[in-house]
Design an enzyme around this catalytic site. Structure first.
Site, short mmCIF file in Angstrom:
data_model
loop_
_atom_site.label_atom_id
_atom_site.label_comp_id
_atom_site.label_asym_id
_atom_site.label_seq_id
_atom_site.Cartn_x
_atom_site.Cartn_y
_atom_site.Cartn_z
N ASP A 193 3.94 6.32 -5.51
CA ASP A 193 4.12 4.88 -5.71
C ASP A 193 3.34 4.00 -4.73
OD1 ASP A 193 6.00 5.92 -7.42
OD2 ASP A 193 7.67 4.72 -6.68
N HIS B 54 4.94 8.31 -1.78
CA HIS B 54 4.22 7.03 -1.69
C HIS B 54 2.82 7.22 -1.11
CE1 HIS B 54 8.51 5.94 -1.72
NE2 HIS B 54 8.14 4.80 -2.27
#
Length: 283
Positions: free
Chosen positions: A100, A245
């Site tokens: 992400d 992430h």
């Protein structure tokens, strides 16, 4: 022709070849981020990706690289649904990494290199503002076979009305298509918040709201990379979706953990798939 003439021709040829090689090399001292938006020749890209110097971050693909008509769809039974994990047929040991908050300078490049070296495909969930700032990174992600999802424009957590939620998602979708030619029916709400209006709008568009069943916890500011590795390896099950992430902050610890996560899951017998592939395998 005289011998002197032939010698001169050989010298000219050698000089021309040397000049070409020099022109296709990365100048020392230039940071990877400084050339993010500069076009690179196909020859340059191939040389850098196939034969990277130790510690060198590969250059991304040229801005002209665009994959046309690439659509990440979801099976009908997942349309408008919230998905945490998938139960694959025959309980096959497959797992999907969802990454992400990018595209992000330096971190995304380093992670792409690691993924390429290990022949692993993942699903990147893009934030519109990050995509706007780093379009060439996005193009490389698509060109290298990774799947793409929508992660809103601003990465807001707050409650919002339908018009704001629509703008957050649609504005990002429009830029994804404009930048890469990709359309996606995968949506991940920032922070995993399902009740602030974003997930409701995504479901109204028949997108699949993709959550996760395993988190690396790589946003923990105090944890060491090995903790991220342990979280994933201990939590992995067939059909798991893993949260990681590449953007939204300093993710150097995630970069350190990624090769160990990949090797550890492979040792456990897992095969990596994208989230669209995982959804297709669901019972």
């Amino acid at each position: 022709m005289t011998d002197n003439y032939l010698k001169r021709q050989k010298i000219i040829s050698v000089v021309a070849i040397a000049s070409t090689i020099t022109a296709c090399s990365i100048a020392p001292g230039i940071s990877p981020q400084s050339g993010l938006n500069k076009p690179l020749s196909k020859i340059h890209t191939a040389q850098v990706q196939d034969h990277p110097a130790k510690g060198e971050i590969n250059a991304q693909l040229p801005p002209s690289a665009k994959v046309e008509n690439l659509t990440f769809t979801v099976p009908a039974k997942f349309q408008g649904k919230t998905v945490y994990q998938v139960h694959p047929r025959n309980n096959e040991k497959v797992i999907a990494l969802g990454i992400d908050d990018g595209p992000w300078p330096k971190t995304t490049l380093e992670m792409l290199d690691i993924l390429k070296q290990n022949d692993v495909k993942v699903t990147f969930f893009w934030v519109g503002q990050a995509l706007q700032a780093n379009p060439d990174l996005a193009k490389r992600e698509v060109a290298e076979g990774h799947a793409i999802g929508n992660h809103t424009w601003h990465h807001w957590y707050r409650r919002m009305d339908e018009a704001t939620a629509k703008n957050e998602i649609d504005r990002t979708s429009d830029l994804i298509y404009k930048t890469t030619g990709v359309k996606t029916a995968l949506f991940r709400p920032p922070g995993g918040f399902l009740n602030n209006g974003l997930a409701a709008y995504a479901k109204s568009q028949k997108d699949a709201v993709i959550m996760w069943s395993v988190t690396s916890a790589d946003t923990d500011p105090h944890a060491k990379p090995q903790a991220f590795v342990n979280n994933v390896l201990k939590g992995a099950k067939p059909g798991s979706i893993v949260l990681m992430h590449d953007g939204g902050g300093d993710r150097h610890r995630t970069v350190e953990a990624l090769p160990l996560i990949i090797s550890g899951l492979k040792q456990q017998g897992y095969r990596f798939v994208t989230i669209p592939e995982l959804l297709e395998m669901g019972q």
